[in-house]
Design a protein around this motif. Structure first.
Motif, mmCIF file in Angstrom:
data_model
loop_
_atom_site.group_PDB
_atom_site.id
_atom_site.type_symbol
_atom_site.label_atom_id
_atom_site.label_comp_id
_atom_site.label_asym_id
_atom_site.label_seq_id
_atom_site.Cartn_x
_atom_site.Cartn_y
_atom_site.Cartn_z
ATOM 1 N N SER A 22 38.107 51.492 43.713
ATOM 2 C CA SER A 22 36.876 51.715 44.467
ATOM 3 C C SER A 22 35.888 50.564 44.313
ATOM 4 N N GLN A 23 35.980 49.837 43.207
ATOM 5 C CA GLN A 23 35.069 48.718 42.988
ATOM 6 C C GLN A 23 35.870 47.429 42.871
ATOM 7 N N LYS A 24 35.411 46.428 43.577
ATOM 8 C CA LYS A 24 36.018 45.099 43.517
ATOM 9 C C LYS A 24 34.892 44.087 43.505
ATOM 10 N N PRO A 25 35.153 42.902 42.980
ATOM 11 C CA PRO A 25 34.090 41.894 42.974
ATOM 12 C C PRO A 25 33.697 41.503 44.394
ATOM 13 N N GLY A 26 32.439 41.169 44.560
ATOM 14 C CA GLY A 26 31.930 40.768 45.865
ATOM 15 C C GLY A 26 32.358 39.367 46.248
ATOM 16 N N GLU A 27 32.024 38.993 47.463
ATOM 17 C CA GLU A 27 32.373 37.669 47.987
ATOM 18 C C GLU A 27 31.738 36.544 47.169
ATOM 19 N N ASP A 28 30.577 36.811 46.590
ATOM 20 C CA ASP A 28 29.870 35.763 45.847
ATOM 21 C C ASP A 28 30.299 35.682 44.375
ATOM 22 N N TRP A 29 31.286 36.444 43.972
ATOM 23 C CA TRP A 29 31.762 36.458 42.585
ATOM 24 C C TRP A 29 32.538 35.180 42.299
ATOM 25 N N ARG A 30 32.057 34.391 41.352
ATOM 26 C CA ARG A 30 32.708 33.134 40.980
ATOM 27 C C ARG A 30 32.893 33.132 39.469
ATOM 28 N N PRO A 31 34.022 33.639 38.993
ATOM 29 C CA PRO A 31 34.217 33.765 37.551
ATOM 30 C C PRO A 31 34.429 32.418 36.864
ATOM 31 N N ILE A 32 33.927 32.319 35.666
ATOM 32 C CA ILE A 32 34.221 31.177 34.811
ATOM 33 C C ILE A 32 35.482 31.488 34.012
ATOM 34 N N LEU A 33 35.577 32.729 33.560
ATOM 35 C CA LEU A 33 36.753 33.230 32.852
ATOM 36 C C LEU A 33 36.910 34.692 33.229
ATOM 37 N N SER A 34 38.111 35.114 33.557
ATOM 38 C CA SER A 34 38.324 36.513 33.909
ATOM 39 C C SER A 34 39.705 36.952 33.459
#
Length: 124
Positions: A63-75
């Motif tokens: 139901s939840q996913k990262p948004g378009e602006d999500w830019r991970p450094i580490l995930s």
């Protein structure tokens, strides 16, 4: 004792979607098989189960996913949806299959048909 389910697909990729194979286990009792599928982050409304002949497909949509602006450094988190395809190697009572979801754990009870259950033969 044979394993009643055989996995026929580990990871599925469709043109626009990647699915992850969820972890699962299978147990057996005298009158049913129990399949438990772990799909963290998937609400009850996001779970689907289909049985077509002996082909069982389990899917889960988060139901939840990262948004378009999500830019991970580490995930280390995985945001893929889930899909599990299994072939049943045994007969089950399709009309009595029961499914429950709680805290990301799907529990499927696959009852054995009456003719597959052990029975005691009375001695006269």
């Amino acid at each position: 004792m044979s394993i009643p389910l055989a996995e026929n697909e580990l990871r599925t990729q469709e043109p626009t979607q990647t699915f992850r194979r969820p972890n699962y286990d299978v147990s057996e009792s005298e009158d049913h098989y129990q399949l438990r599928v772990l799909m963290p982050g998937v609400p009850k409304e996001g779970v689907n189960v289909a049985l077509n002949g002996r082909h069982l497909e389990v899917g889960g949509t988060r139901s939840q996913k990262p948004g378009e602006d999500w830019r991970p450094i580490l995930s280390e988190l995985n945001w893929d949806d889930y899909k599990l395809n299994l072939e049943l190697n045994v007969a089950v009572n399709e009309d009595a299959i029961d499914a429950n979801v709680s805290d990301g754990l799907l529990s499927l009870t696959l009852p054995k048909p009456e003719e597959e259950k052990p029975r005691t033969i009375p001695i006269h």
